[in-house]
Design an enzyme around this catalytic site. Structure first.
Site, mmCIF file in Angstrom:
data_model
loop_
_atom_site.group_PDB
_atom_site.id
_atom_site.type_symbol
_atom_site.label_atom_id
_atom_site.label_comp_id
_atom_site.label_asym_id
_atom_site.label_seq_id
_atom_site.Cartn_x
_atom_site.Cartn_y
_atom_site.Cartn_z
ATOM 1 C CG HIS A 192 -2.894 0.056 7.925
ATOM 2 N ND1 HIS A 192 -3.829 -1.107 9.136
ATOM 3 C CD2 HIS A 192 -3.703 -0.903 6.727
ATOM 4 C CE1 HIS A 192 -4.512 -1.365 8.106
ATOM 5 N NE2 HIS A 192 -4.706 -1.562 7.375
ATOM 6 C CE1 TYR A 202 -11.614 12.050 17.581
ATOM 7 C CE2 TYR A 202 -9.318 12.033 17.797
ATOM 8 C CZ TYR A 202 -10.913 12.638 17.209
ATOM 9 O OH TYR A 202 -10.610 13.526 17.961
ATOM 10 C CD GLU A 254 -13.635 5.134 13.917
ATOM 11 O OE1 GLU A 254 -13.572 4.192 15.043
ATOM 12 O OE2 GLU A 254 -13.552 6.252 14.514
ATOM 13 C CD GLN A 259 -2.966 -1.034 2.459
ATOM 14 O OE1 GLN A 259 -2.307 -0.320 3.581
ATOM 15 N NE2 GLN A 259 -3.737 -2.391 2.741
ATOM 16 C CE1 TYR A 304 -10.460 -6.217 5.974
ATOM 17 C CE2 TYR A 304 -8.768 -6.151 7.715
ATOM 18 C CZ TYR A 304 -9.638 -5.132 6.652
ATOM 19 O OH TYR A 304 -9.532 -3.858 6.515
#
Length: 372
Positions: free
Chosen positions: A150, A253, A243, A88, A264
């Site tokens: 991520h 958070y 979110e 990613q 998953y």
């Protein structure tokens, strides 16, 4: 004279034709057309508008390109920092300094790799119209990790000129609750990379000085509110639990202690959706839409959309419009559901249109404008 010659060389290599067609759509409040401005981009990730009407677009594979008013795509801009395209990660966000017209400063987030592993970095550079100069790394998330997931990387400026940088949990969820770890949080720095004045954890033992918020899984959208100036963000949940949050100094958070999603594997992650000391999301999606890109509409061309929030969706391949009353969502509408494109970035342009990037090996730049 040297600059003019360099510009001619840069624009000599093109990957698209000036006219690529348009499609028409309807919504609850406005009819609009979607114009294809450019195509053939390799997993484009972010865009920024230059003062002369051109755009800068990042490609995750590690290229920065200009797209001119004639819709031609340039050869790769020279001078990028050392980066890695893996999983990613790659070249991610691009942000122009608020006073770019005068100082020519821009900021890039990207994945970087060395013997200790991979991480999210931010570099500052001077853009002379053809290349990046005086490139300097001003932020590096530590510790590094062996994962390629991520990285987050979205950035935004506040009204004081401080830069907010999102760093994902790197696929190692417990890091988001470790306040001595840069992963899984939002960092606020000055232009030189120093912790911003007023950061909530300055000189506090066990907290990194640059940390602004934590408990964030993987933020892929970040933008200031056009009226309040507060920084809004959205982040990916696992299976469900995407979110939207309004970022506040020092707030937790909750990831992974609370979430509306599940693992998953299908197993629960926490079993809790709220907890004392944790800030609840303003809005969430279950099932996941995989949000990416985020912009408030503050122009005049779509009067019924003014101050609405637009969010791209990767997994569900759509553009989501949210009408707000303060921090309460009062209406949600899915747009472009038949387009069949993963929406990676959403920006409001200086022309009062919405601009979109699609995430594919043949990525496109779209302009969403009124039908008339």
């Amino acid at each position: 004279m040297k600059r003019s010659i360099a510009l001619l060389v840069l624009w000599a290599v093109t990957t698209t034709s000036p006219a690529l067609g348009e499609q028409s759509f309807s919504s609850r409040h406005h009819d609009f057309r979607l114009e294809t401005i450019a195509e053939g981009l390799e997993h484009p990730w972010s865009l920024a508008f230059l003062p002369d009407g051109a755009l800068l677009v990042t490609e995750r594979a590690g290229r920065l390109r200009m797209i001119g008013q004639d819709h031609r795509v340039s050869a790769p801009v020279a001078g990028l920092p050392d980066l890695v395209a893996s999983g990613q990660g790659g070249l991610l966000d691009v942000q122009l300094h608020p006073d770019f017209d005068n100082n020519r400063l821009l900021f890039l987030s990207y994945a970087h790799k060395n013997r200790q592993g991979m991480t999210t970095r931010v570099a500052r550079a001077v853009f002379d119209g053809t290349a990046l100069n005086k490139v300097e790394v001003i932020f590096e998330a530590l510790p590094r990790s062996g994962t390629s997931r991520h990285f987050a990387g979205r950035m935004a400026f506040d009204g004081s000129g401080n830069l907010y940088i999102a760093v994902g949990d790197r696929g190692e969820m417990d890091r988001a609750q470790d306040t001595g770890d840069d992963a899984g949080g939002v960092h606020r720095i000055t232009l030189n990379g120093a912790p911003a004045e007023g950061n909530p954890f300055l000189s506090r033992p066990g907290f990194n000085d640059t940390l602004f918020s934590y408990g964030n899984r993987n933020i892929q959208g970040m933008t200031p509110h056009p009226e309040t100036g507060e920084i809004w963000s959205h982040e990916h949940g696992p299976r469900g639990g995407d979110e939207i949050n309004v970022l506040s100094a020092g707030h937790n958070y909750g990831w992974p202690m609370v979430t509306y999603g599940i693992d998953y594997s299908g197993l629960p992650i926490s079993g809790k959706t709220t907890m004392t000391g944790v800030t609840d999301p303003l809005h969430y999606w279950d099932p996941s839409i995989a949000p990416s890109g985020m912009a408030f509409y503050s122009g005049e061309r779509f009067p019924q959309w003014r101050n609405d929030l637009f969010v791209g969706a990767l997994k569900q391949q759509k553009l989501v419009r949210l009408k707000l009353d303060g921090e309460t969502v009062t209406e949600e509408e899915d747009l472009l559901t038949g387009l069949g494109e993963r929406i990676r970035d959403v920006r409001m342009g200086p022309d009062g249109a919405l601009w979109l990037l699609t995430d594919s090996s043949d990525g496109k730049l779209y302009r969403l404008a009124p039908a008339d």
